[in-house]
Scaffold this motif. Sequence first.
Motif, PDB file in Angstrom:
ATOM      1  N   LYS C 276       0.838  -1.197   0.000  1.00  0.00           N
ATOM      2  CA  LYS C 276       0.000   0.000   0.000  1.00  0.00           C
ATOM      3  C   LYS C 276       0.876   1.251   0.000  1.00  0.00           C
ATOM      4  O   LYS C 276       1.895   1.296   0.690  1.00  0.00           O
ATOM      5  CB  LYS C 276      -0.914   0.016   1.227  1.00  0.00           C
ATOM      6  N   TRP C 277       0.431   2.266  -0.736  1.00  0.00           N
ATOM      7  CA  TRP C 277       1.216   3.496  -0.868  1.00  0.00           C
ATOM      8  C   TRP C 277       0.293   4.688  -1.035  1.00  0.00           C
ATOM      9  O   TRP C 277      -0.786   4.563  -1.629  1.00  0.00           O
ATOM     10  CB  TRP C 277       2.151   3.364  -2.082  1.00  0.00           C
ATOM     11  N   GLU C 278       0.717   5.825  -0.515  1.00  0.00           N
ATOM     12  CA  GLU C 278      -0.054   7.065  -0.626  1.00  0.00           C
ATOM     13  C   GLU C 278       0.836   8.216  -1.077  1.00  0.00           C
ATOM     14  O   GLU C 278       1.878   8.450  -0.465  1.00  0.00           O
ATOM     15  CB  GLU C 278      -0.642   7.457   0.732  1.00  0.00           C
ATOM     16  N   GLN C 279       0.412   8.942  -2.061  1.00  0.00           N
ATOM     17  CA  GLN C 279       1.247  10.001  -2.637  1.00  0.00           C
ATOM     18  C   GLN C 279       1.564  11.113  -1.655  1.00  0.00           C
ATOM     19  O   GLN C 279       2.625  11.730  -1.744  1.00  0.00           O
ATOM     20  CB  GLN C 279       0.543  10.584  -3.875  1.00  0.00           C
ATOM     21  N   GLU C 280       0.660  11.416  -0.740  1.00  0.00           N
ATOM     22  CA  GLU C 280       0.932  12.548   0.153  1.00  0.00           C
ATOM     23  C   GLU C 280       1.962  12.201   1.232  1.00  0.00           C
ATOM     24  O   GLU C 280       2.478  13.103   1.889  1.00  0.00           O
ATOM     25  CB  GLU C 280      -0.367  13.073   0.759  1.00  0.00           C
ATOM     26  N   ASP C 281       2.228  10.935   1.419  1.00  0.00           N
ATOM     27  CA  ASP C 281       3.300  10.492   2.326  1.00  0.00           C
ATOM     28  C   ASP C 281       4.156   9.509   1.540  1.00  0.00           C
ATOM     29  O   ASP C 281       4.193   8.318   1.835  1.00  0.00           O
ATOM     30  CB  ASP C 281       2.699   9.847   3.578  1.00  0.00           C
ATOM     31  N   PRO C 282       4.840  10.018   0.520  1.00  0.00           N
ATOM     32  CA  PRO C 282       5.387   9.130  -0.518  1.00  0.00           C
ATOM     33  C   PRO C 282       6.551   8.267  -0.075  1.00  0.00           C
ATOM     34  O   PRO C 282       6.876   7.319  -0.771  1.00  0.00           O
ATOM     35  CB  PRO C 282       5.822  10.114  -1.608  1.00  0.00           C
ATOM     36  N   ASN C 283       7.127   8.582   1.061  1.00  0.00           N
ATOM     37  CA  ASN C 283       8.327   7.849   1.474  1.00  0.00           C
ATOM     38  C   ASN C 283       8.028   6.659   2.377  1.00  0.00           C
ATOM     39  O   ASN C 283       8.921   6.162   3.065  1.00  0.00           O
ATOM     40  CB  ASN C 283       9.307   8.823   2.125  1.00  0.00           C
ATOM     41  N   TYR C 284       6.793   6.215   2.376  1.00  0.00           N
ATOM     42  CA  TYR C 284       6.386   5.058   3.176  1.00  0.00           C
ATOM     43  C   TYR C 284       5.708   4.038   2.265  1.00  0.00           C
ATOM     44  O   TYR C 284       4.805   4.387   1.513  1.00  0.00           O
ATOM     45  CB  TYR C 284       5.400   5.473   4.271  1.00  0.00           C
ATOM     46  N   LEU C 285       6.146   2.805   2.348  1.00  0.00           N
ATOM     47  CA  LEU C 285       5.498   1.720   1.607  1.00  0.00           C
ATOM     48  C   LEU C 285       5.153   0.633   2.618  1.00  0.00           C
ATOM     49  O   LEU C 285       6.015   0.194   3.383  1.00  0.00           O
ATOM     50  CB  LEU C 285       6.432   1.163   0.529  1.00  0.00           C
ATOM     51  N   TYR C 286       3.892   0.224   2.632  1.00  0.00           N
ATOM     52  CA  TYR C 286       3.416  -0.732   3.619  1.00  0.00           C
ATOM     53  C   TYR C 286       3.322  -2.114   2.995  1.00  0.00           C
ATOM     54  O   TYR C 286       2.662  -2.289   1.980  1.00  0.00           O
ATOM     55  CB  TYR C 286       2.055  -0.284   4.172  1.00  0.00           C
ATOM     56  N   HIS C 287       3.976  -3.045   3.632  1.00  0.00           N
ATOM     57  CA  HIS C 287       3.984  -4.419   3.137  1.00  0.00           C
ATOM     58  C   HIS C 287       3.296  -5.297   4.168  1.00  0.00           C
ATOM     59  O   HIS C 287       3.779  -5.451   5.292  1.00  0.00           O
ATOM     60  CB  HIS C 287       5.443  -4.864   2.908  1.00  0.00           C
ATOM     61  N   GLU C 289       1.552  -9.027   5.256  1.00  0.00           N
ATOM     62  CA  GLU C 289       1.538 -10.462   5.010  1.00  0.00           C
ATOM     63  C   GLU C 289       0.711 -11.139   6.087  1.00  0.00           C
ATOM     64  O   GLU C 289       0.711 -10.689   7.239  1.00  0.00           O
ATOM     65  CB  GLU C 289       2.971 -11.026   5.054  1.00  0.00           C
ATOM     66  N   ASP C 290       0.047 -12.212   5.733  1.00  0.00           N
ATOM     67  CA  ASP C 290      -0.741 -12.978   6.711  1.00  0.00           C
ATOM     68  C   ASP C 290       0.121 -13.332   7.925  1.00  0.00           C
ATOM     69  O   ASP C 290       1.201 -13.921   7.783  1.00  0.00           O
ATOM     70  CB  ASP C 290      -1.241 -14.290   6.088  1.00  0.00           C
ATOM     71  N   GLY C 291      -0.363 -12.976   9.095  1.00  0.00           N
ATOM     72  CA  GLY C 291       0.289 -13.413  10.320  1.00  0.00           C
ATOM     73  C   GLY C 291       1.635 -12.779  10.610  1.00  0.00           C
ATOM     74  O   GLY C 291       2.394 -13.284  11.436  1.00  0.00           O
ATOM     75  N   GLU C 292       1.937 -11.694   9.934  1.00  0.00           N
ATOM     76  CA  GLU C 292       3.202 -11.002  10.153  1.00  0.00           C
ATOM     77  C   GLU C 292       2.940  -9.554  10.557  1.00  0.00           C
ATOM     78  O   GLU C 292       1.926  -8.977  10.159  1.00  0.00           O
ATOM     79  CB  GLU C 292       4.026 -10.982   8.849  1.00  0.00           C
ATOM     80  N   PRO C 293       3.861  -8.954  11.311  1.00  0.00           N
ATOM     81  CA  PRO C 293       3.737  -7.513  11.542  1.00  0.00           C
ATOM     82  C   PRO C 293       3.757  -6.769  10.205  1.00  0.00           C
ATOM     83  O   PRO C 293       4.386  -7.236   9.249  1.00  0.00           O
ATOM     84  CB  PRO C 293       4.998  -7.175  12.352  1.00  0.00           C
ATOM     85  N   VAL C 294       3.081  -5.660  10.135  1.00  0.00           N
ATOM     86  CA  VAL C 294       3.160  -4.815   8.942  1.00  0.00           C
ATOM     87  C   VAL C 294       4.580  -4.267   8.840  1.00  0.00           C
ATOM     88  O   VAL C 294       5.145  -3.813   9.834  1.00  0.00           O
ATOM     89  CB  VAL C 294       2.158  -3.646   9.034  1.00  0.00           C
ATOM     90  N   LYS C 295       5.145  -4.349   7.650  1.00  0.00           N
ATOM     91  CA  LYS C 295       6.487  -3.801   7.447  1.00  0.00           C
ATOM     92  C   LYS C 295       6.371  -2.457   6.734  1.00  0.00           C
ATOM     93  O   LYS C 295       5.689  -2.343   5.723  1.00  0.00           O
ATOM     94  CB  LYS C 295       7.323  -4.765   6.604  1.00  0.00           C
ATOM     95  N   VAL C 296       7.073  -1.472   7.275  1.00  0.00           N
ATOM     96  CA  VAL C 296       7.057  -0.149   6.674  1.00  0.00           C
ATOM     97  C   VAL C 296       8.418   0.097   6.033  1.00  0.00           C
ATOM     98  O   VAL C 296       9.430   0.216   6.728  1.00  0.00           O
ATOM     99  CB  VAL C 296       6.768   0.931   7.737  1.00  0.00           C
ATOM    100  N   LEU C 297       8.413   0.162   4.719  1.00  0.00           N
ATOM    101  CA  LEU C 297       9.661   0.379   3.981  1.00  0.00           C
ATOM    102  C   LEU C 297       9.838   1.865   3.688  1.00  0.00           C
ATOM    103  O   LEU C 297       8.866   2.565   3.394  1.00  0.00           O
ATOM    104  CB  LEU C 297       9.656  -0.409   2.671  1.00  0.00           C
ATOM    105  N   LYS C 298      11.060   2.320   3.754  1.00  0.00           N
ATOM    106  CA  LYS C 298      11.372   3.709   3.449  1.00  0.00           C
ATOM    107  C   LYS C 298      12.581   3.774   2.517  1.00  0.00           C
ATOM    108  O   LYS C 298      13.303   2.789   2.370  1.00  0.00           O
ATOM    109  CB  LYS C 298      11.629   4.475   4.746  1.00  0.00           C
ATOM    110  N   PRO C 299      12.794   4.906   1.862  1.00  0.00           N
ATOM    111  CA  PRO C 299      13.879   4.955   0.873  1.00  0.00           C
ATOM    112  C   PRO C 299      15.274   4.933   1.492  1.00  0.00           C
ATOM    113  O   PRO C 299      15.465   5.321   2.641  1.00  0.00           O
ATOM    114  CB  PRO C 299      13.664   6.313   0.171  1.00  0.00           C
ATOM    115  N   GLY C 300      16.212   4.479   0.703  1.00  0.00           N
ATOM    116  CA  GLY C 300      17.619   4.626   1.047  1.00  0.00           C
ATOM    117  C   GLY C 300      18.210   3.487   1.855  1.00  0.00           C
ATOM    118  O   GLY C 300      19.380   3.546   2.244  1.00  0.00           O
ATOM    119  N   HIS C 301      17.411   2.466   2.127  1.00  0.00           N
ATOM    120  CA  HIS C 301      17.908   1.374   2.967  1.00  0.00           C
ATOM    121  C   HIS C 301      18.523   0.250   2.139  1.00  0.00           C
ATOM    122  O   HIS C 301      18.283   0.130   0.945  1.00  0.00           O
ATOM    123  CB  HIS C 301      16.769   0.818   3.820  1.00  0.00           C
TER     124      HIS C 301
END
Lengths: 378, 378, 378, 378
Positions: C276-287, C289-301
């Motif tokens: 999931k992604w939102e343009q107004e907060d573009p540096n966050y990508l939500y991943h 998965e079933d039974g897993e914590p939500v992972k928040v990805l950010k640029p540059g890693h």
Amino acid sequence: MSKIRLGMIGGGLSSFIGIVHRIAAYIGEEYTLVGGAFDTDYDNAIKFANKLELDPSRTYPDIDTFIEKESALPSDQRIEAVVVVTPNFLHYPMAKQLIQAGFHVICEKPVTNTAAEAIELEELVNKHKVVFALTHTYTGYPMVRQMKSMIAEGIIGDIQKVDAQYYQGWINPVIHDPEKRKSVWRLDPAKAGQSCCMGDIGVHAFNMIEYTTGLKTLKVLSDLNTLYADNPLDIDGTAMLRFEDEVRGIVRASQIATAEENSLRISVYGTKGALKWEQEDPNYLYHLEDGEPVKVLKPGHVYASEFAKQSTKMAPGHPEGIFDSMANLYIGAAKAIRGEEYIDGAFPTIRDGVRGMKFIEAVLESDKNGNTWAEIDD
Amino acid sequence: MSKIRLGMIGGGLSSFIGIVHRIAAYIGEEYTLVGGAFDTDYDNAIKFANKLELDPSRTYPDIDTFIEKESALPSDQRIEAVVVVTPNFLHYPMAKQLIQAGFHVICEKPVTNTAAEAIELEELVNKHKVVFALTHTYTGYPMVRQMKSMIAEGIIGDIQKVDAQYYQGWINPVIHDPEKRKSVWRLDPAKAGQSCCMGDIGVHAFNMIEYTTGLKTLKVLSDLNTLYADNPLDIDGTAMLRFEDEVRGIVRASQIATAEENSLRISVYGTKGALKWEQEDPNYLYHLEDGEPVKVLKPGHVYASEFAKQSTKMAPGHPEGIFDSMANLYIGAAKAIRGEEYIDGAFPTIRDGVRGMKFIEAVLESDKNGNTWAEIDD
Amino acid sequence: MSKIRLGMIGGGLSSFIGIVHRIAAYIGEEYTLVGGAFDTDYDNAIKFANKLELDPSRTYPDIDTFIEKESALPSDQRIEAVVVVTPNFLHYPMAKQLIQAGFHVICEKPVTNTAAEAIELEELVNKHKVVFALTHTYTGYPMVRQMKSMIAEGIIGDIQKVDAQYYQGWINPVIHDPEKRKSVWRLDPAKAGQSCCMGDIGVHAFNMIEYTTGLKTLKVLSDLNTLYADNPLDIDGTAMLRFEDEVRGIVRASQIATAEENSLRISVYGTKGALKWEQEDPNYLYHLEDGEPVKVLKPGHVYASEFAKQSTKMAPGHPEGIFDSMANLYIGAAKAIRGEEYIDGAFPTIRDGVRGMKFIEAVLESDKNGNTWAEIDD
Amino acid sequence: MSKIRLGMIGGGLSSFIGIVHRIAAYIGEEYTLVGGAFDTDYDNAIKFANKLELDPSRTYPDIDTFIEKESALPSDQRIEAVVVVTPNFLHYPMAKQLIQAGFHVICEKPVTNTAAEAIELEELVNKHKVVFALTHTYTGYPMVRQMKSMIAEGIIGDIQKVDAQYYQGWINPVIHDPEKRKSVWRLDPAKAGQSCCMGDIGVHAFNMIEYTTGLKTLKVLSDLNTLYADNPLDIDGTAMLRFEDEVRGIVRASQIATAEENSLRISVYGTKGALKWEQEDPNYLYHLEDGEPVKVLKPGHVYASEFAKQSTKMAPGHPEGIFDSMANLYIGAAKAIRGEEYIDGAFPTIRDGVRGMKFIEAVLESDKNGNTWAEIDD
């Protein structure tokens, strides 16, 4: 297995906090409210008992009568555990009487007015072998317990920094007007004790640190603020903390953080990762690791620790709140009262009370001594 | 009106920070990069000039040649302003030379190694009447400027508490291994100066406080942490601040806040309201008031202050970032260089540099003296 | 390797979008703006050229002169690529002329007025072997590219549902007043073409779906809203999408989502996870998965995909914005222009333009035919 | 005023939902659980009664006995209201029996299997003048009620667009494996009724729209997805809604939105503003207006509507959750049962049940008829 017979001192019609405790007791279906000394006005106490459809014969005019009459009942009828939700300065004497009479006690915060009194209660609790639960409510949230479990398991490694905040703004609208100020009992040392901000909320932040991390605070250096010279009690303050192994911590507390609601937050940084939590969004726990996406944990999932699982009633995505958090303390205390096994931390004990009072006194001492280090013994 | 002729010292092929400054200069279309001393390796400098299609005759082997040759050019050809993006310890001597030669200077942080040097630069800037812009980049964000405007207009009343945080985690992966540690120049006093954490990031938090609030810090009490006895520089620290009228502040900084990215935050609490901002979500400003919904301000709206409006290029909902923030400093400096009117705070000046260096030295002094108050004069 | 010589049609003093493209071109340091036909008013065009210190001899009064004169220059001086930022209805004819004359084209959206015109351009691009970049700006964000990489790698498995939203509110303040409405060119079919909402923003949501997922839309069923009978163009609409293998999607677009800014969002659900992604907060990508914590990805890693890495300039925690996103398209196009290798998706092409126009026409057809399915061929 | 005597059908030892209703009943201290037919296994029912310390003589083997015996009791002893928490297909027949016997009914969702049955219940409720509360739990949140109040007061003007989402992912782990699928009763038409996704959660989104806005849905056009041909029930779907005055709405529901928890969201856009709310963060309500900062409303503040105030127990910043939300329905129903005045919307009624069933049937009809409009009468 029958329900635990519960009594309540204070908490009647005009009480705000009484209903909070009753709801917490109801939620787990482990307790039955049987009687109490609900009000200093006996007529009101009876009205309250009628409203709740309690047996009026077990509504007592005062704690002495409560203890006398209940103690005279056969053990299978006698109230087993007593909730103390009276004004703050009465917590200590009433808890003391109840412990001495062999009742289990569930006590509102602050446990006492001084560290010495808390130590005395601790000795009595040990001597009389009763359960003493101190309602540091926020320790009941599933994600706080998840945090405690993960730290204990070493998931974030050795802790190297802790930062806890408890910011509220409710004193801002009254502090600037000496007249309005007079209406606030928390600003009156006779009613509020030695401290306003640190005693009421700073201690929650402190407790949250020791509760989740297991670290022991060795000394503090604080800077407190009364904002006005004619205001006798701190309404804002910062404390630097030193734990074992030179680990550093910070407690920041304020009641003049204008328009903040109830912003208790904790961040714990370790060699292998970090955990962050905020009370106003209690169902989110942030787990950070070098070079990894931030993981957001929520209650009810398969990845939850056993402790967190036991503290969650619903499927994921159904937010539980502050009553559910306090209910978890009651459920934990019920296990202890029944002599069942329970996970360490299932409810805060008199030990938490002793630590908290020592923290408050050390913070006051540090500030009084010109912002110098004050030690906290065991 | 022609573009300002810009030179650059450092910033060549292998530089990370050079491109950041060039982009910032490009964005406002106010500057033309004309030449510089881009690299200590002259061949690389020429390669770099070719890559950027710059006139190689104005690529100089060193700053002395740069100053000599450029000064010899007619005033309508001569480079007017010079960006200093060399290693930290060279900022001071190079800035000094350039100021003395009459160039406007745009200088990376830290401005100098000591407060005394910063004061010397301030005297030279005043004497030579040049513009000196210090790139405290975060002051360029529209919502930081909105915050500054609102506080100046009295919208949150008198300030009673300020809390600023700058947490990073990048030192965690290296600090626990003495070998890895050696590879980090910021941990080497010869290269990094007196302080690592406070000097590099704590000072940003301090600057953000003085920039947005206009408060002047009178004294600090700090507790710094090197984590290991054989690590000579602070990598974590907390400072209590005292402003005029007993207003209190906190600066919390860390480079071992494991896995934090670049978490600069500031909260300012006043008698009438509060403002909160976070660098990682820079386009949101939170305005709190007693008994009111929290207001979330964003850039580009009709409610923006004149200063914030001038610092925004796009319609609402089109996020601007760190380059745009730094570009705003360049745009502000361009106005000053051209002698045009500009809003106070359009770019940080040598004054900010002096204040920052005094803060760093006071923080180090406080810590060295057993966490006692250290004063900061004007 | 020299910079690419860039021309611009439109984009002069009074243009809002011109500066956006110039900044995007500056950021990567891959282009030099050499000349153009910046304004229909030649005096203004010259003023503009002077402001930017461009060679006035390469400022042309119109596109015909531009093409004629530039084509006459030797190939090592001739402008190589041309940015088209004229009013919408001119994109098609001008792009066509430029392609036919052998220029690479960077074209603002919408590419044409009709799908037929877009198909024609595609044929010309293929025939003349030029690079054609369509500035679907939002595809340049690092986290959008991360999303595209992760989906392509199968990280979320087979896609089973896609939901894209593009909500704005800017038409609300004008739509309810027939007089105010007249001032809005986007509501005038002569200037805006066949569609307002779907043509301007719905197509972005559609493009974002096909860009990130690689899915091909086979048919759509839409419900469009003009709100008032005397308003000729859609200002709100929903489209159900059907992809291969019965996969379902939704495009929701509105310009009367009152007070929304620029809320482009996309959620992609697959058999193994979701993004999931939102343009107004573009540096966050939500991943998810079933039974897993939500992972928040950010640029540059370190965990970033190669494509995302190439699209990030700063260390983690330094937010990049919309200009950086568009710059990434320019950087991608530069590689194509130079004949270098580049990652698929480095910039949207005429293919994206064709798909978008077919989507718009299908959506209009569906709505006109009583909300029935309209097919989209290849 | 005595407590309301409450009975429960279903909800015994093995029930998940029973405890949820009991907690909801406890919280307001308005009900006493007196008896019921808790389990089809009478021994288990008695065990359950003993655990809760209920009078075993009022634990009945089945609903018929329950009705017979309770009806025979004097009116001041007789159970007044009955909670129906049996498997879904039993809601209708049991509710019918109870209404006909003069009991007030608090019924779990779905109210019936068909719209016709719901209409029949509505007629019976009216005829027998009993209170019928349908536990659309999410309508009890303070901020949902704040939203309803604000829309009713015209604060966002005339509504022009509504978008509601209910996304879950729990079916993803089972749907791709025909064997696993068989274990899920919601995928079995015999147990789940006509619809899985729309019947279980889509209807919540629909109800939330009609509840908060007061709009009446006139017709729907839907696209449902079973994902596999051999799966008989929808597990994902989108419905376009048409209200009076051509106002448009969308209901998006899915149980294959992988790893979503319980993401019920609603956005309502009006001529003067917008309101947005999300169930997973229920204590935040977002109020948008043209040219104004976004306002974030939270419970317990002076600005709360009377309805929201009545639905909040704690001071600001103490998060309430899903149990508190359902408790608010019980508190509302208690007022109705006692004949006291109550705010419209204090609990969902059989009317909500009728509307919901009509929505479900229309959605199924639309999908079956090739995604064409299906009307919903009153």
